[in-house]
Design a protein around this motif. Structure first.
Motif, mmCIF file in Angstrom:
data_model
loop_
_atom_site.group_PDB
_atom_site.id
_atom_site.type_symbol
_atom_site.label_atom_id
_atom_site.label_comp_id
_atom_site.label_asym_id
_atom_site.label_seq_id
_atom_site.Cartn_x
_atom_site.Cartn_y
_atom_site.Cartn_z
ATOM 1 N N GLN A 163 32.811 45.883 30.550
ATOM 2 C CA GLN A 163 31.814 46.843 31.019
ATOM 3 C C GLN A 163 32.114 48.279 30.601
ATOM 4 O O GLN A 163 31.298 49.162 30.821
ATOM 5 C CB GLN A 163 31.702 46.770 32.544
ATOM 6 N N SER A 164 33.285 48.501 30.025
ATOM 7 C CA SER A 164 33.648 49.858 29.607
ATOM 8 C C SER A 164 33.032 50.146 28.234
ATOM 9 O O SER A 164 32.449 49.268 27.605
ATOM 10 C CB SER A 164 35.171 49.993 29.521
ATOM 11 N N ASN A 165 33.180 51.362 27.803
ATOM 12 C CA ASN A 165 32.733 51.737 26.459
ATOM 13 C C ASN A 165 33.877 51.642 25.456
ATOM 14 O O ASN A 165 33.820 52.245 24.394
ATOM 15 C CB ASN A 165 32.168 53.159 26.466
ATOM 16 N N THR A 173 36.418 42.216 34.021
ATOM 17 C CA THR A 173 35.379 43.138 34.468
ATOM 18 C C THR A 173 35.426 44.470 33.726
ATOM 19 O O THR A 173 34.458 44.870 33.100
ATOM 20 C CB THR A 173 35.498 43.391 35.990
ATOM 21 N N TRP A 174 36.570 45.160 33.796
ATOM 22 C CA TRP A 174 36.608 46.524 33.281
ATOM 23 C C TRP A 174 36.353 46.584 31.785
ATOM 24 O O TRP A 174 35.462 47.314 31.334
ATOM 25 C CB TRP A 174 37.940 47.212 33.611
#
Length: 174
Positions: A140-142, A136-137
């Motif tokens: 979805q992170s930059n 997930t992280w």
């Protein structure tokens, strides 16, 4: 990633904190190497036993020049195409001597930017955090994952396996 499939792999509660983005210097580790696999999440079954063996054998007593007493490092490295990889358990040291005790190796964790995920809870929460990071992280992170191994730092004195763990998980970032 299919969140419904991800959710089925979670055991117990799922409550994740945002990571802290931090810059680390190189960290020298002396420890022991164990082999496991990502296949069927075998590593989640094996790694607690590796820590147990490391403690039972009092391997931590044979590590010289310790830089951080009571902080155990677990390093996932040497990945192979079939899912096999090494997991090194050890401790940070000020410097690596010319000769190590039999069965010990040295590893240098490369410095740079890392995402640090602090986990305080049971062993399932530590495993769920790893699933969350990659499922997930990170997507979805930059951020993009950088070179180098993931590693965890366990506060050995402040933890009780399996119900009360204090662990920080570090992921290298570009």
């Amino acid at each position: 990633m299919d969140f419904l499939v991800f959710r089925q792999t979670i055991k117990g509660e799922i409550m994740m904190n945002k990571p802290t983005i931090t810059t680390l210097d190189d960290i020298r580790i002396i420890g022991r190497r164990f082999r496991t696999s990502l296949q069927d999440e075998q590593h989640f079954k094996d790694i607690p036993g590796f820590y147990y063996e490391f403690g039972r054998n009092q391997d931590y007593l044979r590590i010289p020049n310790k830089a951080a007493e009571d902080m155990s490092y677990g390093i996932a490295c040497e990945f192979e195409d079939d899912g096999g990889f090494s997991f090194v358990i050890g401790e940070a040291v000020h410097h690596v001597p010319d000769e190590l005790s039999e069965g010990f190796i040295s590893v240098v964790l490369p410095g740079g930017k890392h995402a640090e995920f602090k986990v305080t809870g049971d062993a399932d929460l530590v495993q769920n955090t790893r699933r969350y990071i990659y499922g997930t992280w990170l997507p979805q992170s930059n951020y993009e994952r950088g070179e180098g191994p993931d590693f965890e730092v366990t506060d050995v004195r402040g933890s009780r396996f399996p119900e009360a763990m204090r662990v920080s998980i570090y992921i290298p970032l570009l």
